[in-house]
Design a protein around this motif. Structure first.
Motif, PDB file in Angstrom:
ATOM      1  N   GLN A  67       0.809  -1.210   0.000  1.00 39.51           N
ATOM      2  CA  GLN A  67       0.000   0.000   0.000  1.00 39.51           C
ATOM      3  C   GLN A  67       0.851   1.273   0.000  1.00 39.51           C
ATOM      4  N   HIS A  68       2.143   1.120   0.305  1.00 41.07           N
ATOM      5  CA  HIS A  68       3.006   2.303   0.439  1.00 41.07           C
ATOM      6  C   HIS A  68       4.291   2.183  -0.389  1.00 41.07           C
ATOM      7  N   SER A  69       4.245   1.367  -1.413  1.00 37.79           N
ATOM      8  CA  SER A  69       5.370   1.268  -2.365  1.00 37.79           C
ATOM      9  C   SER A  69       6.712   1.017  -1.675  1.00 37.79           C
ATOM     10  N   GLY A  70       6.720   0.115  -0.705  1.00 38.76           N
ATOM     11  CA  GLY A  70       7.965  -0.271  -0.040  1.00 38.76           C
ATOM     12  C   GLY A  70       8.309   0.525   1.205  1.00 38.76           C
ATOM     13  N   LYS A  71       7.507   1.523   1.537  1.00 43.87           N
ATOM     14  CA  LYS A  71       7.846   2.384   2.673  1.00 43.87           C
ATOM     15  C   LYS A  71       7.618   1.711   4.033  1.00 43.87           C
ATOM     16  N   VAL A  72       6.729   0.721   4.116  1.00 41.71           N
ATOM     17  CA  VAL A  72       6.515   0.023   5.385  1.00 41.71           C
ATOM     18  C   VAL A  72       7.757  -0.784   5.759  1.00 41.71           C
ATOM     19  N   LYS A  73       8.303  -1.506   4.807  1.00 35.81           N
ATOM     20  CA  LYS A  73       9.530  -2.261   5.083  1.00 35.81           C
ATOM     21  C   LYS A  73      10.688  -1.315   5.371  1.00 35.81           C
ATOM     22  N   GLY A  74      10.709  -0.176   4.701  1.00 38.33           N
ATOM     23  CA  GLY A  74      11.737   0.815   4.989  1.00 38.33           C
ATOM     24  C   GLY A  74      11.609   1.348   6.399  1.00 38.33           C
ATOM     25  N   LEU A  75      10.375   1.613   6.835  1.00 33.56           N
ATOM     26  CA  LEU A  75      10.137   2.092   8.199  1.00 33.56           C
ATOM     27  C   LEU A  75      10.555   1.040   9.215  1.00 33.56           C
ATOM     28  N   PRO A  95       8.851   9.979  14.146  1.00 30.28           N
ATOM     29  CA  PRO A  95       8.443  10.473  15.458  1.00 30.28           C
ATOM     30  C   PRO A  95       7.010  10.077  15.801  1.00 30.28           C
ATOM     31  N   ASP A  96       6.166   9.954  14.792  1.00 31.03           N
ATOM     32  CA  ASP A  96       4.770   9.582  15.035  1.00 31.03           C
ATOM     33  C   ASP A  96       4.667   8.173  15.602  1.00 31.03           C
ATOM     34  N   ILE A  97       5.314   7.202  14.970  1.00 35.74           N
ATOM     35  CA  ILE A  97       5.190   5.817  15.426  1.00 35.74           C
ATOM     36  C   ILE A  97       5.900   5.600  16.763  1.00 35.74           C
ATOM     37  N   VAL A  98       7.040   6.265  16.963  1.00 37.79           N
ATOM     38  CA  VAL A  98       7.744   6.125  18.242  1.00 37.79           C
ATOM     39  C   VAL A  98       6.926   6.752  19.367  1.00 37.79           C
ATOM     40  N   ASP A  99       6.339   7.910  19.110  1.00 45.05           N
ATOM     41  CA  ASP A  99       5.494   8.563  20.113  1.00 45.05           C
ATOM     42  C   ASP A  99       4.289   7.695  20.468  1.00 45.05           C
ATOM     43  N   ARG A 100       3.710   7.043  19.476  1.00 47.90           N
ATOM     44  CA  ARG A 100       2.566   6.160  19.729  1.00 47.90           C
ATOM     45  C   ARG A 100       2.972   4.986  20.618  1.00 47.90           C
ATOM     46  N   MET A 101       4.142   4.415  20.356  1.00 49.34           N
ATOM     47  CA  MET A 101       4.591   3.284  21.178  1.00 49.34           C
ATOM     48  C   MET A 101       4.851   3.731  22.615  1.00 49.34           C
ATOM     49  N   ILE A 102       5.472   4.917  22.779  1.00 50.97           N
ATOM     50  CA  ILE A 102       5.725   5.434  24.124  1.00 50.97           C
ATOM     51  C   ILE A 102       4.403   5.691  24.848  1.00 50.97           C
ATOM     52  N   THR A 103       3.456   6.313  24.151  1.00 52.28           N
ATOM     53  CA  THR A 103       2.160   6.642  24.751  1.00 52.28           C
ATOM     54  C   THR A 103       1.455   5.394  25.279  1.00 52.28           C
ATOM     55  N   HIS A 104       1.608   4.285  24.553  1.00 48.88           N
ATOM     56  CA  HIS A 104       0.977   3.033  24.969  1.00 48.88           C
ATOM     57  C   HIS A 104       1.901   2.182  25.841  1.00 48.88           C
ATOM     58  N   GLY A 105       3.007   2.780  26.291  1.00 50.65           N
ATOM     59  CA  GLY A 105       3.872   2.091  27.230  1.00 50.65           C
ATOM     60  C   GLY A 105       4.637   0.913  26.656  1.00 50.65           C
ATOM     61  N   GLY A 161      12.901   4.008  27.915  1.00 51.54           N
ATOM     62  CA  GLY A 161      13.942   5.007  28.133  1.00 51.54           C
ATOM     63  C   GLY A 161      14.689   5.338  26.859  1.00 51.54           C
ATOM     64  N   ALA A 162      15.010   4.302  26.067  1.00 47.83           N
ATOM     65  CA  ALA A 162      15.720   4.533  24.809  1.00 47.83           C
ATOM     66  C   ALA A 162      14.851   5.296  23.809  1.00 47.83           C
ATOM     67  N   MET A 163      13.558   4.994  23.787  1.00 52.85           N
ATOM     68  CA  MET A 163      12.655   5.708  22.891  1.00 52.85           C
ATOM     69  C   MET A 163      12.493   7.166  23.315  1.00 52.85           C
ATOM     70  N   ASN A 164      12.412   7.396  24.603  1.00 58.42           N
ATOM     71  CA  ASN A 164      12.319   8.781  25.095  1.00 58.42           C
ATOM     72  C   ASN A 164      13.571   9.577  24.760  1.00 58.42           C
ATOM     73  N   ALA A 165      14.721   8.893  24.703  1.00 57.99           N
ATOM     74  CA  ALA A 165      15.973   9.571  24.378  1.00 57.99           C
ATOM     75  C   ALA A 165      16.048   9.918  22.895  1.00 57.99           C
ATOM     76  N   CYS A 166      15.491   9.076  22.039  1.00 60.01           N
ATOM     77  CA  CYS A 166      15.608   9.322  20.594  1.00 60.01           C
ATOM     78  C   CYS A 166      14.487  10.197  20.055  1.00 60.01           C
ATOM     79  N   LEU A 167      13.316  10.209  20.716  1.00 59.02           N
ATOM     80  CA  LEU A 167      12.175  10.950  20.182  1.00 59.02           C
ATOM     81  C   LEU A 167      12.472  12.435  19.947  1.00 59.02           C
ATOM     82  N   PRO A 168      13.142  13.159  20.876  1.00 55.86           N
ATOM     83  CA  PRO A 168      13.433  14.572  20.602  1.00 55.86           C
ATOM     84  C   PRO A 168      14.254  14.786  19.339  1.00 55.86           C
ATOM     85  N   HIS A 169      15.176  13.871  19.043  1.00 57.43           N
ATOM     86  CA  HIS A 169      15.987  13.987  17.820  1.00 57.43           C
ATOM     87  C   HIS A 169      15.120  13.745  16.581  1.00 57.43           C
TER      88      HIS A 169
END
Length: 289
Positions: A163-171, A212-222, A250-258
């Motif tokens: 559905q995304h021309s290879g971008k899901v595997k890239g993500l 940042p969207d997917i990482v933030d979602r994972m953090i939000t859901h713990g 902790g690692a996700m919180n460290a990378c999310l600002p970047h």
């Protein structure tokens, strides 16, 4: 060096994608491993699974995964017993291997001269899904058996990617590159399924905004276990222990600002944006001129 962030991501993903010689190398001992396991356990089927088959492996890091379907009458009460038996026969018969050891839920094999290690997961047929998808029992946390549907999950990732021309595997590959760069104790399979699920929910994927969207979602859901998007098996666990889950947060919180800064600077100051991505992915990520 790259001229744009888009080009930088393209170069980085190309560098992290296993090369043709790596893909050829991973099949070198497949027949030997199968023949040894078949002679001992009567293997019904033996197929490649995981990152290499899904097209989300990381060059010179990802292991090659094989799935061995074993007759149900060979299943032990506890997975540790069967894994020990499988390790013992491979250690005895596979003279080419440098080392063989149990690394739940697999038996790992190191051939020394190969870049990648092999990981073999034993599976016992449990049932079929509504569309004849096979569901197996494989070793899981706490020395218990858990459900797995490797072929159905592979197809789910492929459908989302289409559905995304290879971008899901890239993500998924980008998330795994971050995991390996910082030794984050989170399951690669979990990251892959989160990326595929994300792809099924959004209309488009641009890496600077999607990360940042997917990482933030994972953090939000713990970084909790996720419902299987195929609906075939129990929840998909992210980490092998609570301590690892907390370390991952902790690692996700460290990378999310970047990641957020990289998105904010994207197209405004691509050089500064590439500096932010180097904090996440390491110096293999190209600078933008």
């Amino acid at each position: 060096m790259a001229e744009t962030i888009s080009e930088a991501f393209s170069q980085f993903l190309k560098k992290k994608t296993p090369k043709k010689w790596e893909r050829e190398e991973v099949s070198k001992y497949r027949t030997r491993i199968y023949e040894i396991l078949d002679a001992e356990f009567g293997v019904y089927s033996f197929f490649q699974s995981g990152s290499f088959s899904n097209g989300t492996g990381i060059s010179q890091i990802s292991d090659v995964d094989y799935f061995a379907r074993i007759p149900l009458d060979r299943k032990t009460v506890k997975p540790a017993s069967f894994l020990t038996s499988m390790k013992s026969v491979l250690k005895k018969e596979l003279w080419e291997a440098f080392d063989v050891w149990v690394s739940r839920p697999t038996v790992s094999i190191d051939f020394k001269q190969l870049v990648t290690q092999y990981e073999v997961t034993p599976g016992f047929y449990e049932r079929s899904g509504p569309n004849d998808e096979e569901v197996f029992l494989i070793p899981g946390p706490g020395d218990t058996w858990r459900e797995s549907a490797p072929k159905a999950h592979l197809q789910y990732v492929r459908n989302a990617d289409g559905q995304h021309s290879g971008k899901v595997k890239g993500l998924a590959r980008l998330l795994k590159a971050w995991k390996y760069q910082h030794d984050v104790p989170i399951s690669s399979f979990y990251l892959e399924m989160r990326a595929a699920q994300y792809g099924m929910r959004v209309d488009s994927i641009l890496y600077p905004s999607a990360l940042p969207d997917i990482v933030d979602r994972m953090i939000t859901h713990g970084v909790r276990s996720m419902n299987d998007p195929t609906g075939l098996v129990n929840r998909i666990t992210p980490c092998s222990s609570e301590a690892n889950r907390l370390a991952t947060i902790g690692a996700m919180n460290a990378c999310l600002p970047h990641l957020e800064a990289g998105f904010a600077k994207w197209t405004v100051d691509d050089w500064a944006a590439s500096s932010e991505y180097q904090e996440v992915f390491g110096t293999d990520f190209p600078y933008v001129l």
